[in-house]
Write a protein that holds these residues in place. Structure first.
Motif, PDB file in Angstrom:
ATOM      1  N   ILE A 138      -8.833   8.279   9.784  1.00 58.08           N
ATOM      2  CA  ILE A 138      -8.379   6.943  10.183  1.00 58.08           C
ATOM      3  C   ILE A 138      -7.339   6.419   9.206  1.00 58.08           C
ATOM      4  CG2 ILE A 138     -10.261   5.778   8.952  1.00 58.08           C
ATOM      5  CD1 ILE A 138      -8.612   4.729  12.284  1.00 58.08           C
ATOM      6  N   LEU A 139      -7.477   6.763   7.917  1.00 59.95           N
ATOM      7  CA  LEU A 139      -6.463   6.346   6.945  1.00 59.95           C
ATOM      8  C   LEU A 139      -5.115   6.986   7.250  1.00 59.95           C
ATOM      9  CD1 LEU A 139      -8.386   6.408   3.524  1.00 59.95           C
ATOM     10  CD2 LEU A 139      -7.596   4.408   4.797  1.00 59.95           C
ATOM     11  N   PHE A 188       7.716  15.768   0.590  1.00 58.11           N
ATOM     12  CA  PHE A 188       7.374  14.579  -0.193  1.00 58.11           C
ATOM     13  C   PHE A 188       6.913  13.435   0.701  1.00 58.11           C
ATOM     14  CE2 PHE A 188       8.575  10.476  -2.025  1.00 58.11           C
ATOM     15  CZ  PHE A 188       7.779  10.497  -3.156  1.00 58.11           C
ATOM     16  N   ILE A 189       7.665  13.136   1.757  1.00 58.48           N
ATOM     17  CA  ILE A 189       7.299  11.999   2.600  1.00 58.48           C
ATOM     18  C   ILE A 189       5.967  12.263   3.290  1.00 58.48           C
ATOM     19  CG2 ILE A 189       8.401  12.659   4.771  1.00 58.48           C
ATOM     20  CD1 ILE A 189       8.575   9.204   3.077  1.00 58.48           C
ATOM     21  N   SER A 190       5.676  13.520   3.622  1.00 53.35           N
ATOM     22  CA  SER A 190       4.375  13.846   4.224  1.00 53.35           C
ATOM     23  C   SER A 190       3.258  13.658   3.213  1.00 53.35           C
ATOM     24  CB  SER A 190       4.376  15.285   4.740  1.00 53.35           C
ATOM     25  OG  SER A 190       5.330  15.465   5.764  1.00 53.35           O
ATOM     26  N   SER A 191       3.523  13.954   1.951  1.00 51.53           N
ATOM     27  CA  SER A 191       2.471  13.833   0.939  1.00 51.53           C
ATOM     28  C   SER A 191       2.067  12.387   0.703  1.00 51.53           C
ATOM     29  CB  SER A 191       2.939  14.470  -0.378  1.00 51.53           C
ATOM     30  OG  SER A 191       3.977  13.716  -0.969  1.00 51.53           O
ATOM     31  N   ILE A 192       2.998  11.439   0.815  1.00 52.14           N
ATOM     32  CA  ILE A 192       2.626  10.050   0.564  1.00 52.14           C
ATOM     33  C   ILE A 192       2.143   9.350   1.838  1.00 52.14           C
ATOM     34  CG2 ILE A 192       4.112   9.828  -1.442  1.00 52.14           C
ATOM     35  CD1 ILE A 192       6.166   8.432   0.234  1.00 52.14           C
ATOM     36  N   VAL A 193       2.550   9.830   2.998  1.00 51.93           N
ATOM     37  CA  VAL A 193       2.067   9.235   4.248  1.00 51.93           C
ATOM     38  C   VAL A 193       0.678   9.762   4.589  1.00 51.93           C
ATOM     39  CG1 VAL A 193       2.445   9.089   6.743  1.00 51.93           C
ATOM     40  CG2 VAL A 193       4.357   8.780   5.178  1.00 51.93           C
ATOM     41  N   ASP A 194       0.467  11.084   4.478  1.00 51.06           N
ATOM     42  CA  ASP A 194      -0.818  11.696   4.838  1.00 51.06           C
ATOM     43  C   ASP A 194      -1.765  11.859   3.661  1.00 51.06           C
ATOM     44  OD1 ASP A 194      -0.039  11.910   7.469  1.00 51.06           O
ATOM     45  OD2 ASP A 194       0.751  13.928   7.236  1.00 51.06           O
ATOM     46  N   GLY A 195      -1.298  11.655   2.462  1.00 50.59           N
ATOM     47  CA  GLY A 195      -2.151  11.874   1.294  1.00 50.59           C
ATOM     48  C   GLY A 195      -1.875  13.202   0.632  1.00 50.59           C
ATOM     49  N   GLU A 219     -13.644  15.894  -8.649  1.00 51.36           N
ATOM     50  CA  GLU A 219     -14.295  16.439  -7.455  1.00 51.36           C
ATOM     51  C   GLU A 219     -13.647  15.943  -6.169  1.00 51.36           C
ATOM     52  OE1 GLU A 219     -18.733  16.791  -7.769  1.00 51.36           O
ATOM     53  OE2 GLU A 219     -18.430  15.380  -9.416  1.00 51.36           O
ATOM     54  N   GLN A 220     -12.392  15.529  -6.249  1.00 53.46           N
ATOM     55  CA  GLN A 220     -11.648  15.113  -5.062  1.00 53.46           C
ATOM     56  C   GLN A 220     -10.705  16.244  -4.674  1.00 53.46           C
ATOM     57  OE1 GLN A 220      -9.523  11.405  -5.478  1.00 53.46           O
ATOM     58  NE2 GLN A 220      -8.247  11.787  -3.681  1.00 53.46           N
ATOM     59  N   TYR A 221     -10.803  16.722  -3.436  1.00 57.86           N
ATOM     60  CA  TYR A 221     -10.036  17.891  -3.011  1.00 57.86           C
ATOM     61  C   TYR A 221      -8.920  17.554  -2.023  1.00 57.86           C
ATOM     62  CZ  TYR A 221     -13.728  20.527  -5.265  1.00 57.86           C
ATOM     63  OH  TYR A 221     -14.604  21.039  -6.199  1.00 57.86           O
ATOM     64  N   ARG A 222      -8.892  16.338  -1.496  1.00 58.57           N
ATOM     65  CA  ARG A 222      -7.818  15.926  -0.600  1.00 58.57           C
ATOM     66  C   ARG A 222      -7.217  14.608  -1.084  1.00 58.57           C
ATOM     67  NH1 ARG A 222      -7.676  18.666   4.269  1.00 58.57           N
ATOM     68  NH2 ARG A 222      -5.553  17.814   4.300  1.00 58.57           N
ATOM     69  N   GLY A 223      -5.916  14.458  -0.877  1.00 60.06           N
ATOM     70  CA  GLY A 223      -5.227  13.258  -1.316  1.00 60.06           C
ATOM     71  C   GLY A 223      -5.412  12.101  -0.358  1.00 60.06           C
ATOM     72  N   VAL A 224      -5.130  10.897  -0.843  1.00 60.55           N
ATOM     73  CA  VAL A 224      -5.250   9.674  -0.060  1.00 60.55           C
ATOM     74  C   VAL A 224      -3.852   9.129   0.210  1.00 60.55           C
ATOM     75  CG1 VAL A 224      -6.182   7.323  -0.025  1.00 60.55           C
ATOM     76  CG2 VAL A 224      -7.477   9.167  -1.103  1.00 60.55           C
ATOM     77  N   PRO A 225      -3.556   8.668   1.434  1.00 66.06           N
ATOM     78  CA  PRO A 225      -2.246   8.072   1.709  1.00 66.06           C
ATOM     79  C   PRO A 225      -1.930   6.944   0.738  1.00 66.06           C
ATOM     80  CG  PRO A 225      -3.448   8.419   3.752  1.00 66.06           C
ATOM     81  CD  PRO A 225      -4.395   8.728   2.639  1.00 66.06           C
ATOM     82  N   ALA A 256      -2.840   3.338   1.667  1.00 69.54           N
ATOM     83  CA  ALA A 256      -4.234   3.007   1.962  1.00 69.54           C
ATOM     84  C   ALA A 256      -4.666   1.652   1.411  1.00 69.54           C
ATOM     85  CB  ALA A 256      -5.151   4.120   1.449  1.00 69.54           C
ATOM     86  N   PRO A 257      -4.330   1.269   0.169  1.00 66.82           N
ATOM     87  CA  PRO A 257      -4.803  -0.016  -0.345  1.00 66.82           C
ATOM     88  C   PRO A 257      -4.165  -1.231   0.316  1.00 66.82           C
ATOM     89  CG  PRO A 257      -4.131   1.462  -2.136  1.00 66.82           C
ATOM     90  CD  PRO A 257      -3.605   2.021  -0.869  1.00 66.82           C
ATOM     91  N   VAL A 258      -3.056  -1.061   1.036  1.00 64.53           N
ATOM     92  CA  VAL A 258      -2.334  -2.221   1.571  1.00 64.53           C
ATOM     93  C   VAL A 258      -2.181  -2.167   3.084  1.00 64.53           C
ATOM     94  CG1 VAL A 258      -1.064  -2.571  -0.571  1.00 64.53           C
ATOM     95  CG2 VAL A 258      -0.110  -1.048   1.155  1.00 64.53           C
ATOM     96  N   ILE A 259      -2.961  -1.337   3.752  1.00 65.89           N
ATOM     97  CA  ILE A 259      -2.844  -1.225   5.210  1.00 65.89           C
ATOM     98  C   ILE A 259      -3.115  -2.559   5.889  1.00 65.89           C
ATOM     99  CG2 ILE A 259      -3.975  -0.243   7.245  1.00 65.89           C
ATOM    100  CD1 ILE A 259      -4.134   2.405   5.785  1.00 65.89           C
ATOM    101  N   GLU A 260      -4.184  -3.243   5.479  1.00 70.26           N
ATOM    102  CA  GLU A 260      -4.531  -4.515   6.119  1.00 70.26           C
ATOM    103  C   GLU A 260      -3.411  -5.544   5.938  1.00 70.26           C
ATOM    104  OE1 GLU A 260      -8.013  -7.974   6.016  1.00 70.26           O
ATOM    105  OE2 GLU A 260      -8.139  -6.230   4.691  1.00 70.26           O
ATOM    106  N   GLU A 261      -2.878  -5.671   4.724  1.00 72.54           N
ATOM    107  CA  GLU A 261      -1.823  -6.648   4.472  1.00 72.54           C
ATOM    108  C   GLU A 261      -0.557  -6.308   5.260  1.00 72.54           C
ATOM    109  OE1 GLU A 261      -3.736  -5.335   2.234  1.00 72.54           O
ATOM    110  OE2 GLU A 261      -4.810  -7.097   1.485  1.00 72.54           O
TER     111      GLU A 261
END
Length: 532
Positions: free
Chosen positions: A61-62, A146-153, A266-272, A275-280
């Motif tokens: 969902i993120l 690069f753009i995929s890494s920051i959009v998808d994590g 212990e984190q194996y996948r990145g976060v977009p 993510a912290p500002v989706i609601e705003e």
């Protein structure tokens, strides 16, 4: 310390545990962020769990929301474009830096090796043959990765070898693929993902977390990659997975590159990154759309005519302002709002006057405040995010310098994850086929490391006052705080040795024409002359 309250029922945590702190005096954070009694914190019970629960469970969902904000929200799109422009730009350029002292060669030999190796790499990187799909060259692939890494994590690339085509002597190919294809095998149905972030590999008992297979130590062993993007309505072929080992068995080089930056153990996948500002971002988009709609409606001039005879009608009340052919819908019970629109009302309908006045005095201040918070979370100053510099020179330069530091940090991460591993795999092939000479490359890992060293330079920061910027660069060189190569790369994005060679050619051209080459006053004041 606060005093203990008497004869009060013990506070109960939502999990059912009784608050044992009623029996002791509060200490440390007990009266602050960990308080059970303060009104603002009484119903505040967040839970931090494992990365698997906090990140992997919510990753789909993120990704979906982040992708939507990156393409359908002006502020979200602006943030993505600022990053891609300032981090990778038109592509990061390698500057080979062999450790000539360790390799036992002279500085002149190292300089010649750098020039030759850079030319060889550019011959491979500037052609679409380096792409498995033959769509983009290596510099364009950097932008996509690069753009995929920051959009998808995170973004993903596989290093493969195919037979050379045409006059291209290299077999090394790069395949970029979507982050959604790295997933747990069998974890998707026709309706979408099954809520299972961890499965077991039945052949060896290893855990697979969101497509990443790990052993008992938690070390990454392999990735599970599907043959198509899951839940793709345009591709109905059977969804299948293949297990790809993360590293080669002989030399331990990566077979698959994961471009990401994790923030927890212990984190194996990145976060977009959004993510912290989706609601705003979503609320700003809604608010802007609502205000825009209100402003458009307010600008309309619409008249309603009530008639006594429903069948007769007024026809075209103002033919010089509103043509009959301009009417969108001829249904008598569908009314229109528009510039200079006339609507005929059937008998029995009354229209009440509505005050259309609307003040937008707080819109800009409110949205700018939210955008500043979004920029702070994304490490992008609001002036840079909006490309609007209306304050003083010092404030504008401070904002640019602050974001430049962030861009350099992300450029370093991206070069480590993508550019440098690709360069090392290409260099290994170049040495193996004899295109680049590197004695000891395959016999000693230390020698291979010494030959493979490289720096990656990208887009430069804009100069608000070029005179001050160049003067500062000269002082850094004079005091040994920087080098001509570094300043040339960071100020103009050019190669220092190429600049010197071109200047030499220009000097000869001026001399042949019987003219004196122009020198700046600062050079003359520093004791320079034409011969120097």
């Amino acid at each position: 310390m606060s005093k203990r309250k008497a004869a009060q029922p013990k506070a109960r945590h939502p999990t059912g545990h009784i608050n044992q702190r009623e029996n002791v005096l509060n200490t440390g954070y007990s009266s602050g962020g960990a308080s059970f009694e303060k009104q603002a914190l009484r119903g505040y019970w967040p839970i931090k769990s494992s990365p698997k629960s906090d990140v992997d469970t919510n990753l789909n969902i993120l990704r979906n929301r982040s992708s939507d904000m990156a393409i359908n929200s002006p502020v979200g799109a602006a943030a993505m474009n600022r990053y891609r422009t300032n981090v990778v730009g038109a592509g990061l350029i390698p500057a080979p830096r062999p450790d000539y002292k360790l390799l036992g060669i002279s500085q002149e030999e190292a300089a010649e090796w750098r020039r030759h190796t850079k030319s060889e790499f550019d011959m491979w990187a500037s052609r679409v043959d380096c792409d498995l799909y033959r769509k983009n060259n290596f510099y364009d692939m950097q932008d996509i990765a690069f753009i995929s890494s920051i959009v998808d994590g995170d973004s993903w690339a596989a290093i493969k070898y195919r037979r050379p085509l045409g006059d291209n002597p290299y077999c090394t190919k790069i395949q970029l693929f979507e982050a959604a294809r790295v997933s747990n095998p069998g974890n998707y149905s026709s309706l979408g993902p099954i809520n299972m972030v961890e499965v077991i590999n039945p052949k060896n008992g290893n855990r697979i977390i969101n497509g990443v297979e790990i052993n008992a130590d938690g070390a990454v062993l392999a990735y599970w990659i599907s043959n198509r993007i899951p839940y793709d309505p345009t591709d109905m072929k059977t969804l299948e997975w293949v297990r790809v080992e993360a590293f080669g068995r002989k030399m331990g080089e990566p077979n698959v590159l994961q471009i990401s930056h994790e923030e927890r153990p212990e984190q194996y996948r990145g976060v977009p990154i959004l993510a912290p500002v989706i609601e705003e971002l979503k609320q700003i988009s809604r608010y802007t759309t609502a205000e825009l709609t209100a402003a458009i409606i307010k600008s309309f001039f619409t008249l309603f005519f009530k008639t006594q005879n429903a069948g007769a009608g007024l026809g075209n009340a103002l033919p010089e302002a509103f043509g009959q052919e301009e009417k969108v819908d001829f249904n008598d019970y569908i009314f229109e709002l528009g510039a200079g629109t006339m609507n005929e009302l059937p008998p029995g309908y009354e229209v009440q006057t509505v005050d259309a006045s609307r003040s937008l005095s707080t819109f800009e201040a409110f949205t700018n405040s939210l955008i500043s918070q979004i920029g702070a979370a994304l490490e992008i100053p609001s002036e840079v995010l909006l490309s609007r510099f209306q304050s003083s020179y010092s404030a504008a330069r401070g904002a640019l310098l602050q974001f430049q530091a962030v861009a350099k940090k992300r450029r370093t991460w991206f070069a480590r994850d993508f550019c440098q591993p690709v360069y090392e795999r290409w260099l290994a092939e170049a040495v193996a086929i004899g295109r680049v000479k590197a004695p000891g490359f395959f016999s000693d890992p230390l020698m291979r490391r010494a030959w493979s060293r490289a720096s990656w330079y990208g887009p430069t920061m804009g100069m608000l006052d070029p005179v001050k910027e160049v003067t500062a660069a000269k002082l850094r060189i004079d005091y040994g705080l920087s080098t001509g190569e570094q300043e040339a790369a960071e100020i103009t994005g050019t190669e220092y040795e190429e600049n010197v060679s071109q200047l030499q050619a220009e000097h000869i051209h001026w001399d042949n024409a019987g003219l004196n080459y122009p020198y700046s006053s600062s050079i003359k004041e520093g004791g320079g002359n034409n011969e120097q």
